[in-house]
Design an enzyme around this catalytic site. Structure first.
Site, PDB file in Angstrom:
ATOM      1  CB  THR A 203       2.454  -0.688  -4.560  1.00 34.38           C
ATOM      2  OG1 THR A 203       1.687   0.487  -4.273  1.00 34.38           O
ATOM      3  CG2 THR A 203       3.496  -0.346  -5.608  1.00 34.38           C
ATOM      4  NE  ARG A 204      -4.244  -3.514  -7.361  1.00 35.62           N
ATOM      5  CZ  ARG A 204      -3.986  -4.523  -8.184  1.00 35.62           C
ATOM      6  NH1 ARG A 204      -3.490  -4.274  -9.378  1.00 35.62           N
ATOM      7  NH2 ARG A 204      -4.226  -5.777  -7.836  1.00 35.62           N
TER       8      ARG A 204
ATOM      9  CE  LYS B 111       3.568   2.410  -0.654  1.00 32.01           C
ATOM     10  NZ  LYS B 111       3.037   1.182   0.004  1.00 32.01           N
TER      11      LYS B 111
ATOM     12  CG  ASP C  52       2.086  -3.096   6.523  1.00 33.97           C
ATOM     13  OD1 ASP C  52       1.295  -2.302   5.971  1.00 33.97           O
ATOM     14  OD2 ASP C  52       1.855  -3.622   7.621  1.00 33.97           O
ATOM     15  CB  SER C  53       4.878   1.958   6.334  1.00 36.62           C
ATOM     16  OG  SER C  53       3.960   2.514   5.409  1.00 36.62           O
TER      17      SER C  53
ATOM     18  NE  ARG D 275       7.124   4.444  -0.188  1.00 32.47           N
ATOM     19  CZ  ARG D 275       6.234   5.432  -0.023  1.00 32.47           C
ATOM     20  NH1 ARG D 275       5.350   5.357   0.944  1.00 32.47           N
ATOM     21  NH2 ARG D 275       6.262   6.498  -0.804  1.00 32.47           N
TER      22      ARG D 275
END
Length: 211
Positions: free
Chosen positions: A19-20, A24, A83-84, A195
């Protein structure tokens, strides 16, 4: 967790999160730290030469695994990806993996929200059950993989409420709550989020595979 030193890993136990999104990274960092796991966590920005992976899977787990394996193979380090999306019962689980591009354009939160509300305009409250779902995958360079999942059950409001969060947060009211996800504080949301649950379920997996 140990920081990087001089641009190089401070430990061989580096874990990359695909991720960027700094939020998160902070969330997973805090979870691993609280579990006492001595792992150096970095985001995809640590490897700017590696392009983002296209999410061509048909499930959250497949997309998470695609991203995790791609990063692990490209870097030689263990990688985590998630992924969500939102799954609406009356729509048979849609938008699902198409949540971020439900209106046709990826990442247009307002258009996605407006379209979904229009599609559900005539659906009564008792039939507006939905949940956020998240799959988190850990992949090692040798191909070893694990997938864990987390969900946040709730119902959908008829109109958006709240200014926090993103995506469909303003219309999902978690079970047992009288507020939407967009009305919760960040800490309240992280404690119950799909998450957050998936990331916490990763703890024993990281402990097993990384020692």
């Amino acid at each position: 967790m140990q920081p990087e030193t001089g641009g190089r890993p401070a430990t061989s136990r580096r874990l990359i999160l695909a991720t960027r999104n700094d939020g998160k990274i902070r969330e997973l960092h805090a979870i691993l730290d609280a579990a006492g796991l001595d792992v150096e966590l970095v985001g995809a920005d640590a490897y700017p030469e590696i392009p983002d992976v296209k999410e061509t899977g048909v499930t959250f787990a497949e997309n998470a695994l695609l991203k995790a394996h791609a990063l692990a193979q490209a870097t030689g380090h263990p990688a985590v990806a998630d992924d969500s999306g939102l799954c609406v019962d009356v729509l048979g689980g849609a938008p699902g993996i198409l949540s971020a591009r439900w209106s046709g354009k990826h990442g247009d939160d307002q258009a996605n929200l407006d379209l979904l509300l229009a599609q559900l305009a005539d659906i009564a409250d008792e039939h507006r059950a939905a949940h956020f779902a998240c799959a988190a995958a850990l992949a090692l360079p040798d191909g070893t993989e694990r997938v864990v999942e987390g969900t946040l059950e709730g119902t959908l409001r008829h109109t958006p409420t709240g200014t926090g969060g993103f995506g469909y947060d303003p219309i999902l009211q978690p079970l047992g709550e009288d507020r939407t996800c967009a009305e919760l504080t960040p800490d309240e949301k992280n404690a119950i989020s799909h998450r957050g649950k998936a990331f916490r379920a990763l703890v024993p997996v990281v402990r097993e595979l990384l020692g």
